[in-house]
Write an enzyme that holds these catalytic residues in place. Sequence first.
Site, PDB file in Angstrom:
ATOM      1  N   LYS A 188      75.380  28.956  65.041  1.00  0.00           N
ATOM      2  CA  LYS A 188      75.463  30.388  64.447  1.00  0.00           C
ATOM      3  C   LYS A 188      74.351  31.000  64.597  1.00  0.00           C
ATOM      4  O   LYS A 188      73.166  30.503  64.264  1.00  0.00           O
ATOM      5  CB  LYS A 188      75.753  30.041  62.980  1.00  0.00           C
ATOM      6  CG  LYS A 188      77.135  29.362  62.416  1.00  0.00           C
ATOM      7  CD  LYS A 188      76.890  29.202  60.836  1.00  0.00           C
ATOM      8  CE  LYS A 188      76.082  28.151  60.603  1.00  0.00           C
ATOM      9  NZ  LYS A 188      76.324  27.732  59.041  1.00  0.00           N
ATOM     10  N   THR A 219      73.354  38.002  51.200  1.00  0.00           N
ATOM     11  CA  THR A 219      74.199  37.170  51.919  1.00  0.00           C
ATOM     12  C   THR A 219      74.087  35.586  51.762  1.00  0.00           C
ATOM     13  O   THR A 219      74.336  34.592  52.238  1.00  0.00           O
ATOM     14  CB  THR A 219      73.395  37.241  53.607  1.00  0.00           C
ATOM     15  OG1 THR A 219      72.115  36.890  53.375  1.00  0.00           O
ATOM     16  CG2 THR A 219      73.535  38.588  54.192  1.00  0.00           C
ATOM     17  N   GLY A 221      75.413  32.193  50.392  1.00  0.00           N
ATOM     18  CA  GLY A 221      76.517  31.376  50.750  1.00  0.00           C
ATOM     19  C   GLY A 221      77.067  31.770  51.899  1.00  0.00           C
ATOM     20  O   GLY A 221      78.328  31.251  52.173  1.00  0.00           O
ATOM     21  N   THR A 222      76.547  32.498  52.928  1.00  0.00           N
ATOM     22  CA  THR A 222      77.232  32.699  54.314  1.00  0.00           C
ATOM     23  C   THR A 222      77.696  31.452  55.005  1.00  0.00           C
ATOM     24  O   THR A 222      78.833  31.227  55.476  1.00  0.00           O
ATOM     25  CB  THR A 222      76.220  33.513  54.988  1.00  0.00           C
ATOM     26  OG1 THR A 222      75.754  34.487  54.361  1.00  0.00           O
ATOM     27  CG2 THR A 222      77.045  33.920  56.209  1.00  0.00           C
ATOM     28  N   GLY A 223      76.672  30.461  55.041  1.00  0.00           N
ATOM     29  CA  GLY A 223      77.087  29.160  55.776  1.00  0.00           C
ATOM     30  C   GLY A 223      78.333  28.444  55.068  1.00  0.00           C
ATOM     31  O   GLY A 223      79.152  27.957  55.904  1.00  0.00           O
ATOM     32  N   CYS A 224      78.161  28.223  53.563  1.00  0.00           N
ATOM     33  CA  CYS A 224      79.142  27.535  53.064  1.00  0.00           C
ATOM     34  C   CYS A 224      80.464  28.153  53.264  1.00  0.00           C
ATOM     35  O   CYS A 224      81.627  27.475  53.170  1.00  0.00           O
ATOM     36  CB  CYS A 224      78.779  27.595  51.608  1.00  0.00           C
ATOM     37  SG  CYS A 224      77.266  26.823  51.229  1.00  0.00           S
TER      38      CYS A 224
END
Length: 276
Positions: A188, A219, A221-224
């Site tokens: 990412k 932003t 919580g983007t990865g989860c």
Amino acid sequence: MDQQGRLGPLRGHRVVIPRVLTVAGSDSGGGAGVQADLKTMLALGVHGMSVITAVTAQNSLGVQGTWELPVEAVRAQYRSVVDDIGVQAVKTGMLASAELVEAVAELISGTDAPAVVDPVGVSKHGDPLLAASALDSLRTKLLPVATVATPNLDEVAQLTGVRVESEGDLRRAAAAVLEYGPRWVLIKGGHLSGDAVDLLTDGSGECWLRAPRHDNRHTHGTGCTLASAIASGLARGLSVPEAVTAAKEYVTGAIAAGFALGAGIGPVDHGWRFRA
């Protein structure tokens, strides 16, 4: 249909909804962790289930405390769900310790379902969520059982020592992570400047995913959210490239719609499609 025109329960028919299990920590602020995972799964039409690995006291300003659960509690939750309900995909997030990483890797290796591994190391605010002593277990136990690993650039550096300074470094980062055995890796590149560009590869083919960068600080919580969206796509029968492409589209919309919450960094909007 009743007198108000509402659909009643389907009698004699069994609706089969794909099931996805998240194995992750709880975010009391609701923006990341298990809470974000379950919201994402609901938004994408799958049934979400959870194994809690740790409890955090967390809000828009940061993480004030973490308490990991005993290995036996994590193992019992996992077996309870998988042995009775079954799963079409598993997603992992915060695992906190080497003992938990190794236990979860063992559980996943015995489950006939794709696994999306989000190697969570730190929170959005820079708070550590994985013990340094667990990095070797993550490399040697968990990544080898992953269908897709989804590290961000800080996690790539943590795991491999490769530092990505530009888009041209993404291939080198992907190759370094693939050395540990996941079938696919999604690097990412959201922390780079310019468009939000990610690289998906299995070592033989490549898929570059680009999206406009939205000027929105909210932003959390983007990865989860991205990893859960990928797991949801895999549970619905999509191929890895199809699932990742659909997840990228979903999370880009969620970032664009991210909203203020509390005094710090707010979450992405998991329900943005309902409000579009």
